[in-house]
Design a protein around this motif. Structure first.
Motif, PDB file in Angstrom:
ATOM      1  N   PHE A  43       0.836  -1.200   0.000  1.00 21.12           N
ATOM      2  CA  PHE A  43       0.000   0.000   0.000  1.00 21.12           C
ATOM      3  C   PHE A  43       0.873   1.252   0.000  1.00 21.12           C
ATOM      4  CE2 PHE A  43      -3.714  -2.331   2.097  1.00 21.12           C
ATOM      5  CZ  PHE A  43      -4.385  -2.414   0.899  1.00 21.12           C
ATOM      6  N   GLN A  44       0.395   2.271  -0.674  1.00 24.90           N
ATOM      7  CA  GLN A  44       1.042   3.569  -0.595  1.00 24.90           C
ATOM      8  C   GLN A  44       0.714   4.206   0.759  1.00 24.90           C
ATOM      9  OE1 GLN A  44       3.084   4.868  -2.949  1.00 24.90           O
ATOM     10  NE2 GLN A  44       2.838   2.921  -4.036  1.00 24.90           N
ATOM     11  N   ILE A  45       1.675   4.919   1.322  1.00 23.67           N
ATOM     12  CA  ILE A  45       1.488   5.504   2.657  1.00 23.67           C
ATOM     13  C   ILE A  45       0.249   6.398   2.709  1.00 23.67           C
ATOM     14  CG2 ILE A  45       2.458   7.152   4.321  1.00 23.67           C
ATOM     15  CD1 ILE A  45       5.197   6.082   3.641  1.00 23.67           C
ATOM     16  N   GLU A  46       0.029   7.176   1.646  1.00 22.80           N
ATOM     17  CA  GLU A  46      -1.085   8.124   1.700  1.00 22.80           C
ATOM     18  C   GLU A  46      -2.448   7.435   1.655  1.00 22.80           C
ATOM     19  OE1 GLU A  46       0.748   8.258  -2.500  1.00 22.80           O
ATOM     20  OE2 GLU A  46       1.389   8.159  -0.413  1.00 22.80           O
ATOM     21  N   TYR A  47      -2.469   6.167   1.251  1.00 24.59           N
ATOM     22  CA  TYR A  47      -3.746   5.450   1.199  1.00 24.59           C
ATOM     23  C   TYR A  47      -3.883   4.415   2.321  1.00 24.59           C
ATOM     24  CZ  TYR A  47      -3.758   7.422  -3.496  1.00 24.59           C
ATOM     25  OH  TYR A  47      -3.714   8.278  -4.550  1.00 24.59           O
ATOM     26  N   ALA A  48      -2.757   3.861   2.740  1.00 23.00           N
ATOM     27  CA  ALA A  48      -2.798   2.739   3.682  1.00 23.00           C
ATOM     28  C   ALA A  48      -3.496   3.108   4.988  1.00 23.00           C
ATOM     29  CB  ALA A  48      -1.379   2.243   3.972  1.00 23.00           C
ATOM     30  N   ASN A  49      -3.257   4.293   5.480  1.00 25.83           N
ATOM     31  CA  ASN A  49      -3.818   4.666   6.773  1.00 25.83           C
ATOM     32  C   ASN A  49      -5.341   4.745   6.771  1.00 25.83           C
ATOM     33  OD1 ASN A  49      -1.092   5.049   7.547  1.00 25.83           O
ATOM     34  ND2 ASN A  49      -1.802   6.469   9.117  1.00 25.83           N
ATOM     35  N   PHE A  50      -5.920   5.020   5.618  1.00 24.26           N
ATOM     36  CA  PHE A  50      -7.383   5.061   5.553  1.00 24.26           C
ATOM     37  C   PHE A  50      -7.963   3.655   5.722  1.00 24.26           C
ATOM     38  CE2 PHE A  50      -6.085   8.949   3.382  1.00 24.26           C
ATOM     39  CZ  PHE A  50      -6.895   9.880   4.022  1.00 24.26           C
ATOM     40  N   PHE A  51      -7.216   2.648   5.307  1.00 29.21           N
ATOM     41  CA  PHE A  51      -7.640   1.275   5.537  1.00 29.21           C
ATOM     42  C   PHE A  51      -7.506   0.917   7.015  1.00 29.21           C
ATOM     43  CE2 PHE A  51      -6.712   1.095   0.985  1.00 29.21           C
ATOM     44  CZ  PHE A  51      -7.818   0.406   0.512  1.00 29.21           C
ATOM     45  N   PHE A  52      -6.571   1.569   7.707  1.00 32.03           N
ATOM     46  CA  PHE A  52      -6.393   1.295   9.138  1.00 32.03           C
ATOM     47  C   PHE A  52      -7.632   1.677   9.945  1.00 32.03           C
ATOM     48  CE2 PHE A  52      -1.461   1.706   9.013  1.00 32.03           C
ATOM     49  CZ  PHE A  52      -1.404   0.430   8.455  1.00 32.03           C
ATOM     50  N   ILE A  53      -8.425   2.590   9.417  1.00 33.97           N
ATOM     51  CA  ILE A  53      -9.667   2.952  10.106  1.00 33.97           C
ATOM     52  C   ILE A  53     -10.661   1.800  10.030  1.00 33.97           C
ATOM     53  CG2 ILE A  53     -11.630   4.541  10.110  1.00 33.97           C
ATOM     54  CD1 ILE A  53      -9.823   6.688   9.005  1.00 33.97           C
ATOM     55  N   PHE A  93      -5.246   5.454  12.942  1.00 37.79           N
ATOM     56  CA  PHE A  93      -5.076   6.332  11.793  1.00 37.79           C
ATOM     57  C   PHE A  93      -4.039   7.418  12.090  1.00 37.79           C
ATOM     58  CE2 PHE A  93      -6.415  10.160   9.405  1.00 37.79           C
ATOM     59  CZ  PHE A  93      -6.255   9.673   8.114  1.00 37.79           C
ATOM     60  N   PHE A  94      -4.117   7.993  13.301  1.00 38.69           N
ATOM     61  CA  PHE A  94      -3.180   9.050  13.666  1.00 38.69           C
ATOM     62  C   PHE A  94      -1.889   8.499  14.274  1.00 38.69           C
ATOM     63  CE2 PHE A  94      -7.208  11.398  13.606  1.00 38.69           C
ATOM     64  CZ  PHE A  94      -6.838  12.480  12.828  1.00 38.69           C
ATOM     65  N   PHE A  95      -1.961   7.283  14.818  1.00 39.43           N
ATOM     66  CA  PHE A  95      -0.770   6.662  15.433  1.00 39.43           C
ATOM     67  C   PHE A  95      -0.586   5.243  14.873  1.00 39.43           C
ATOM     68  CE2 PHE A  95      -2.606   9.575  18.582  1.00 39.43           C
ATOM     69  CZ  PHE A  95      -1.530  10.431  18.798  1.00 39.43           C
ATOM     70  N   PRO A  96      -0.105   5.131  13.633  1.00 32.60           N
ATOM     71  CA  PRO A  96       0.046   3.827  12.984  1.00 32.60           C
ATOM     72  C   PRO A  96       0.880   2.810  13.766  1.00 32.60           C
ATOM     73  CG  PRO A  96       0.343   5.586  11.393  1.00 32.60           C
ATOM     74  CD  PRO A  96       0.275   6.241  12.732  1.00 32.60           C
TER      75      PRO A  96
END
Length: 591
Positions: A56-66, A282-285
């Motif tokens: 995953f690209q960093i800018e997209y991966a975190n949205f999946f973390f939600i 999301f804020f603290f991966p």
């Protein structure tokens, strides 16, 4: 068919193998089975995590973390409730309660249920660890193996310890740590007969993992440098800091779980808990999953890895911000762990306590070196030692923490600071809270586990079974003459005053009427309600024997009535409790 085979085997076993030797064989089998369960769990979780986040690209991966944690908690609930029929609850506290209150009987479903549910929870980013689920799995294997082989509660207790030791050993690759954990956390007492099975189970659990997936340590680095006496003041301060962090950890977990418990709709609870957990990640991966890879990077001295997966902070290279970010992770991780478990996920607080300890130690040393306070200190050493400190404070298991960290990291040269920080952390935690997180979680559910052998034996005594019902009751509207008639028939000196509805109004003793019982005029005039008085205290049939003994101690009474919602049931005497205690103790010694 299966019953016949087992019966024949048991008969053959009684003829050819002593119970002592059979326990050694069973402990080895339990260690191997627990090791297999550990391998399945670790491989499954790491495979799911690799499939979900790699590429995953960093800018997209975190949205999946939600979404991932919410999906994981939802799947855990569905699988637990509708497929394996075992969901919710805490892992290790349940084992402790089953040992103390349910004759070491653990439901059969727990031999496999937690492997499936924790795999989904942690694999999809739940901020908890795999240690508690594998301890539950191993303990259930031990308990049900003992039950299948017709072994008594004392032997089942040892086999539960074997499962716990094998589980910790298999997960961490730490045979000594596994044995110490089983002795310190799971079992109340250990003799030589119990110690050898624990060793066998722990070693075979670790060997099974090594054979199947190789030597895959959680912390992969070579510790360099030795303990320097000049760093002792820093370790003393670190002990206090980790103790305070442990207190926060315990309070944060309990309060978060209590807030979620107020929501009685399980689906809404999952939605709220999973959504908040997703936002935190999301804020603290670095809080995603177990977090051991983050600790490895910190031990190697690379704090920038904390920000690498963040879409907001990955470009920031400011030391002050990194320090602040580390501090926020310490505050957020216990809440994230509690949200994961409290909203329906499956896992334990073992890994989160190690994680928070590691972050605390790194922050302590990194800040000291950055601000140039007195002398520089080794970051790796303080990271590891702080892990020991927080684990000791949260679980009240200092020996387990010392040997586990020393064995897993190969940091035996750090034994002195490990012992020092562990002891100070536990002392600091005890100043604010005498109970471990496990005991507090049980107390929140209204469950008490005994701390001593005496309490354990007393806890096995059932109030209803020792309750005396041969005391003759009398109605409050009766007169003294009626009571004198009962005195002739009774060999007891207490008479409960009970109305037509069965409600206890009071009690009368022979001492209350001794001076007037032969006065014929008063026999016909004095009513019972004029003579009765309230008992020193009353006992509820649902109360624990510890609560009962406390009431006897406070009241100074020798006999107390048992009532249920005001309805009279009988009496309990100290002598009856002592006789039941003695009988139980003799029976256990024979076993």
């Amino acid at each position: 068919m299966a019953k016949d085979i087992i019966t024949r085997f048991l008969i053959w076993r009684l003829k050819h193998i002593s119970t002592k030797n059979f326990m050694l064989i069973l402990s080895g089998v339990i260690g191997i089975l627990t090791g297999l369960a550990s391998v399945i769990l670790k491989v499954s979780v790491h495979s799911i995590q690799h499939w979900l986040i790699e590429g995953f690209q960093i800018e997209y991966a975190n949205f999946f973390f939600i979404l991932y944690p919410l999906i994981g908690i939802f799947l855990t609930y569905v699988v637990g409730k509708y497929i394996v029929k075992d969901y919710g609850g805490h892992g290790i506290p349940e084992i402790l309660y089953n040992i103390s209150k349910k004759n070491s009987l653990i439901p059969r479903v727990k031999m496999y249920s937690r492997v499936f549910t924790s795999c989904l929870t942690v694999g999809l980013g739940g901020s908890v660890g795999l240690e508690a689920p594998i301890v539950v799995t191993g303990s259930a294997i031990g308990s049900n193996s003992g039950l299948l082989m017709h072994l008594n509660a004392k032997k089942r207790n040892i086999l539960i310890g074997c499962g716990a030791a094998g589980g910790i050993s298999a997960i961490f690759g730490s045979p000594i740590g596994g044995v110490i954990f089983a002795i310190e956390v799971i079992l109340m007492e250990v003799n030589t007969a119990a110690f050898i099975p624990l060793l066998i189970a722990s070693v075979l659990g670790s060997l099974t993992t090594m054979v199947l997936i190789g030597n895959d340590p959680i912390f992969s680095f070579n510790l360099s440098g030795e303990f320097i006496a000049a760093h002792t003041p820093y370790y003393l301060l670190l002990g206090v800091v980790t103790g305070l962090v442990s207190v926060y950890f315990i309070k944060a977990v309990l309060r978060t779980e209590n807030l979620l418990e107020k929501q009685h709709n399980p689906w809404l609870k999952m939605l709220i808990g999973g959504a908040v957990l997703g936002l935190i990640i999301f804020f603290f991966p670095p809080i995603y999953g177990e977090g051991y890879s983050t600790l490895n990077s910190l031990i190697l001295g690379d704090p920038a890895v904390l920000l690498n997966r963040s879409p907001f902070f990955s470009e920031i290279n400011n030391t002050y911000f990194i320090l602040f970010y580390l501090l926020m992770i310490i505050f957020a991780k216990p809440i994230a762990a509690a949200l994961t478990i409290g909203s329906g996920g499956s896992g334990g607080i073992f890994a989160p306590s190690l994680y928070v300890g590691g972050i605390t130690g790194f922050l302590f040393a990194f800040a000291n070196n950055f601000f140039g306070i007195y002398i520089p200190i080794p970051v790796a050493h303080f990271t590891l030692v702080a892990m020991c400190g927080v684990m000791s404070g949260v679980q009240h298991a200092p020996l387990s923490a010392i040997f586990l960290i020393a064995e897993v990291t190969g940091g035996y040269e750090l034994f002195v600071p490990l012992m020092l920080v562990s002891a100070i952390s536990l002392a600091t935690t005890n100043y604010f809270d005498k109970n471990s997180l496990y005991k507090n979680q049980l107390l929140e559910q209204g469950k008490h586990i005994p701390e001593t052998k005496d309490e354990q034996v007393l806890g096995l005594i059932d109030i209803r079974r020792i309750m005396e019902k041969d005391l003759l009751p009398i109605h409050p509207d009766a007169v003294l003459k009626d009571l004198c008639g009962l005195v002739k028939l009774s060999n007891r000196n207490i008479f409960p005053v009970v109305d037509e509805k069965g409600t206890l109004n009071g009690i009368i003793t022979l001492d209350d009427i001794r001076d007037i019982m032969f006065d014929r005029e008063k026999q016909n005039e004095v009513q019972i309600r004029q003579l009765m008085h309230s008992p020193p205290d009353t006992i509820q049939p649902s109360e624990s024997m510890r609560e009962v003994m406390d009431k006897f101690e406070r009241s100074g009474a020798w006999n107390l009535p048992v009532v249920d919602n005001g309805m009279y049931l009988g009496f309990i005497s100290k002598s009856r409790i002592f006789n039941a205690y003695r009988t139980r103790l003799i029976r256990q010694q024979k076993e």
